[in-house]
Design a protein around this motif. Structure first.
Motif, PDB file in Angstrom:
ATOM      1  N   ASP A 118      53.479  73.436  57.534  1.00 50.54           N
ATOM      2  CA  ASP A 118      52.675  73.772  56.361  1.00 50.54           C
ATOM      3  C   ASP A 118      53.512  74.156  55.147  1.00 50.54           C
ATOM      4  O   ASP A 118      52.970  74.419  54.078  1.00 50.54           O
ATOM      5  N   ARG A 119      54.809  74.179  55.295  1.00 50.62           N
ATOM      6  CA  ARG A 119      55.678  74.575  54.186  1.00 50.62           C
ATOM      7  C   ARG A 119      55.765  73.446  53.156  1.00 50.62           C
ATOM      8  O   ARG A 119      55.885  72.281  53.502  1.00 50.62           O
ATOM      9  N   ALA A 120      55.720  73.833  51.895  1.00 48.63           N
ATOM     10  CA  ALA A 120      55.739  72.850  50.804  1.00 48.63           C
ATOM     11  C   ALA A 120      57.093  72.785  50.104  1.00 48.63           C
ATOM     12  O   ALA A 120      57.246  72.059  49.133  1.00 48.63           O
ATOM     13  N   HIS A 121      58.068  73.531  50.596  1.00 46.13           N
ATOM     14  CA  HIS A 121      59.385  73.572  49.969  1.00 46.13           C
ATOM     15  C   HIS A 121      60.454  73.583  51.044  1.00 46.13           C
ATOM     16  O   HIS A 121      60.178  73.869  52.194  1.00 46.13           O
ATOM     17  N   GLY A 122      61.680  73.267  50.655  1.00 48.66           N
ATOM     18  CA  GLY A 122      62.794  73.311  51.597  1.00 48.66           C
ATOM     19  C   GLY A 122      62.840  72.109  52.532  1.00 48.66           C
ATOM     20  O   GLY A 122      62.498  70.987  52.150  1.00 48.66           O
ATOM     21  N   ASP A 123      63.240  72.355  53.773  1.00 45.86           N
ATOM     22  CA  ASP A 123      63.487  71.279  54.738  1.00 45.86           C
ATOM     23  C   ASP A 123      62.248  70.441  55.036  1.00 45.86           C
ATOM     24  O   ASP A 123      62.340  69.228  55.191  1.00 45.86           O
ATOM     25  N   THR A 124      61.083  71.076  55.110  1.00 49.12           N
ATOM     26  CA  THR A 124      59.866  70.323  55.424  1.00 49.12           C
ATOM     27  C   THR A 124      59.575  69.300  54.334  1.00 49.12           C
ATOM     28  O   THR A 124      59.314  68.134  54.624  1.00 49.12           O
ATOM     29  N   TRP A 125      59.622  69.748  53.084  1.00 50.25           N
ATOM     30  CA  TRP A 125      59.369  68.832  51.970  1.00 50.25           C
ATOM     31  C   TRP A 125      60.422  67.727  51.935  1.00 50.25           C
ATOM     32  O   TRP A 125      60.115  66.561  51.724  1.00 50.25           O
ATOM     33  N   ARG A 126      61.685  68.082  52.166  1.00 56.37           N
ATOM     34  CA  ARG A 126      62.776  67.103  52.176  1.00 56.37           C
ATOM     35  C   ARG A 126      62.520  66.041  53.249  1.00 56.37           C
ATOM     36  O   ARG A 126      62.763  64.857  53.039  1.00 56.37           O
ATOM     37  N   GLU A 127      62.014  66.476  54.392  1.00 53.15           N
ATOM     38  CA  GLU A 127      61.688  65.545  55.468  1.00 53.15           C
ATOM     39  C   GLU A 127      60.597  64.562  55.049  1.00 53.15           C
ATOM     40  O   GLU A 127      60.693  63.364  55.262  1.00 53.15           O
ATOM     41  N   TYR A 128      59.523  65.095  54.456  1.00 57.71           N
ATOM     42  CA  TYR A 128      58.435  64.220  53.988  1.00 57.71           C
ATOM     43  C   TYR A 128      58.939  63.249  52.913  1.00 57.71           C
ATOM     44  O   TYR A 128      58.607  62.078  52.911  1.00 57.71           O
ATOM     45  N   ARG A 129      59.734  63.764  52.002  1.00 57.81           N
ATOM     46  CA  ARG A 129      60.210  62.942  50.894  1.00 57.81           C
ATOM     47  C   ARG A 129      61.187  61.868  51.357  1.00 57.81           C
ATOM     48  O   ARG A 129      61.322  60.825  50.721  1.00 57.81           O
ATOM     49  N   SER A 130      61.857  62.082  52.460  1.00 57.98           N
ATOM     50  CA  SER A 130      62.862  61.119  52.926  1.00 57.98           C
ATOM     51  C   SER A 130      62.240  59.822  53.447  1.00 57.98           C
ATOM     52  O   SER A 130      62.921  58.809  53.560  1.00 57.98           O
ATOM     53  N   LYS A 131      60.964  59.836  53.755  1.00 56.78           N
ATOM     54  CA  LYS A 131      60.286  58.624  54.242  1.00 56.78           C
ATOM     55  C   LYS A 131      59.947  57.737  53.049  1.00 56.78           C
ATOM     56  O   LYS A 131      59.215  58.128  52.156  1.00 56.78           O
ATOM     57  N   LEU A 132      60.480  56.529  53.051  1.00 57.56           N
ATOM     58  CA  LEU A 132      60.284  55.595  51.945  1.00 57.56           C
ATOM     59  C   LEU A 132      59.119  54.666  52.258  1.00 57.56           C
ATOM     60  O   LEU A 132      59.070  54.076  53.343  1.00 57.56           O
ATOM     61  N   PRO A 133      58.166  54.505  51.339  1.00 57.11           N
ATOM     62  CA  PRO A 133      57.061  53.578  51.592  1.00 57.11           C
ATOM     63  C   PRO A 133      57.600  52.157  51.807  1.00 57.11           C
ATOM     64  O   PRO A 133      58.599  51.756  51.200  1.00 57.11           O
ATOM     65  N   ASP A 134      56.951  51.398  52.658  1.00 52.47           N
ATOM     66  CA  ASP A 134      57.409  50.057  53.001  1.00 52.47           C
ATOM     67  C   ASP A 134      57.567  49.172  51.762  1.00 52.47           C
ATOM     68  O   ASP A 134      58.495  48.386  51.679  1.00 52.47           O
ATOM     69  N   ARG A 135      56.668  49.298  50.802  1.00 55.16           N
ATOM     70  CA  ARG A 135      56.737  48.438  49.613  1.00 55.16           C
ATOM     71  C   ARG A 135      57.981  48.715  48.761  1.00 55.16           C
ATOM     72  O   ARG A 135      58.319  47.928  47.888  1.00 55.16           O
ATOM     73  N   ALA A 136      58.675  49.828  49.013  1.00 57.29           N
ATOM     74  CA  ALA A 136      59.882  50.158  48.257  1.00 57.29           C
ATOM     75  C   ALA A 136      61.153  49.884  49.053  1.00 57.29           C
ATOM     76  O   ALA A 136      62.240  50.279  48.642  1.00 57.29           O
ATOM     77  N   ARG A 137      61.041  49.194  50.178  1.00 59.52           N
ATOM     78  CA  ARG A 137      62.187  49.018  51.078  1.00 59.52           C
ATOM     79  C   ARG A 137      63.374  48.318  50.415  1.00 59.52           C
ATOM     80  O   ARG A 137      64.512  48.566  50.772  1.00 59.52           O
ATOM     81  N   TYR A 138      63.120  47.458  49.427  1.00 62.03           N
ATOM     82  CA  TYR A 138      64.221  46.743  48.769  1.00 62.03           C
ATOM     83  C   TYR A 138      65.043  47.652  47.861  1.00 62.03           C
ATOM     84  O   TYR A 138      66.139  47.299  47.455  1.00 62.03           O
ATOM     85  N   PHE A 139      64.504  48.798  47.548  1.00 60.82           N
ATOM     86  CA  PHE A 139      65.182  49.730  46.648  1.00 60.82           C
ATOM     87  C   PHE A 139      65.700  50.962  47.378  1.00 60.82           C
ATOM     88  O   PHE A 139      65.999  51.977  46.750  1.00 60.82           O
ATOM     89  N   LYS A 140      65.805  50.863  48.695  1.00 60.03           N
ATOM     90  CA  LYS A 140      66.239  52.006  49.505  1.00 60.03           C
ATOM     91  C   LYS A 140      67.604  52.523  49.054  1.00 60.03           C
ATOM     92  O   LYS A 140      67.832  53.722  49.027  1.00 60.03           O
ATOM     93  N   PHE A 141      68.484  51.615  48.644  1.00 61.77           N
ATOM     94  CA  PHE A 141      69.806  52.050  48.194  1.00 61.77           C
ATOM     95  C   PHE A 141      69.702  52.969  46.982  1.00 61.77           C
ATOM     96  O   PHE A 141      70.507  53.887  46.817  1.00 61.77           O
ATOM     97  N   LEU A 142      68.694  52.756  46.139  1.00 58.29           N
ATOM     98  CA  LEU A 142      68.500  53.644  44.990  1.00 58.29           C
ATOM     99  C   LEU A 142      67.927  54.991  45.412  1.00 58.29           C
ATOM    100  O   LEU A 142      68.258  56.020  44.824  1.00 58.29           O
ATOM    101  N   ALA A 143      67.082  54.993  46.424  1.00 61.36           N
ATOM    102  CA  ALA A 143      66.495  56.244  46.910  1.00 61.36           C
ATOM    103  C   ALA A 143      67.555  57.139  47.539  1.00 61.36           C
ATOM    104  O   ALA A 143      67.379  58.360  47.599  1.00 61.36           O
TER     105      ALA A 143
END
Length: 182
Positions: A118-143
């Motif tokens: 339920d945490r919205a900051h720190g490691d939990t948020w970083r974990e959620y943010r690290s997942k790249l949507p499939d439609r952006a897979r070609y730009f993973k190097f930029l992420a």
């Protein structure tokens, strides 16, 4: 630490020890205030370089127009270089403020035993943010590149080009003259 700073720190410490403990409602309000402030810093963080790029484009247009006077080129590139330095300073300070609020919020969530998922900051948020949507897979190097690093290096390049145009314009007034005007 200077005498005045030590006195202020001691006064602050004694006031803190006298303050009554916060109830949970007050703590949540403080959390919301800091969270809102962090959102404002995050918005400012990205609006500053965007606005700076628009200003830089205008100044480069002035400097590189074939019919611009040498003084116009020198002044516009000096301003462009100055804007680069000011933008990087502001960008860095805003990142620092946003990051300190983020760390404070993550610490608050831990101290108040908010469940990990339920945490919205720190490691939990970083974990959620690290997942790249499939439609952006070609730009993973930029992420994988930190936004601050990419944008600040881009600003440094623009500042370097501005400095180069400034020097070239100062050394040879005809460097950027349009061939049709000769």
């Amino acid at each position: 630490m200077h005498v005045r700073e030590a006195s202020i720190a001691q006064s602050f410490a004694s006031n803190v020890s006298e303050a009554p403990p916060l109830n949970f409602h007050d703590a949540v309000q403080i959390y919301q205030i800091v969270s809102n402030r962090r959102a404002v810093f995050d918005g400012l963080l990205w609006s500053v370089p965007s606005t700076s790029f628009a200003a830089q484009a205008f100044l480069f247009q002035t400097a590189l127009a074939g019919d611009s006077a040498q003084s116009a080129r020198i002044i516009s590139m000096a301003l462009s270089f100055l804007i680069t330095i000011l933008t990087l300073q502001l960008f860095t300070r805003q990142l620092q403020a946003e990051d300190s609020d983020n760390r404070w919020l993550a610490d608050w969530e831990k101290r108040h035993q908010v469940h990990y998922l339920d945490r919205a900051h720190g490691d939990t948020w970083r974990e959620y943010r690290s997942k790249l949507p499939d439609r952006a897979r070609y730009f993973k190097f930029l992420a994988n590149i930190r936004g601050f690093t990419l944008w600040s290096n881009g600003m440094l390049i623009i500042g370097g080009v501005a400095l180069g145009v400034l020097i070239a314009s100062a050394v040879n007034p005809n460097t950027f003259q349009n061939c049709q005007n000769n």
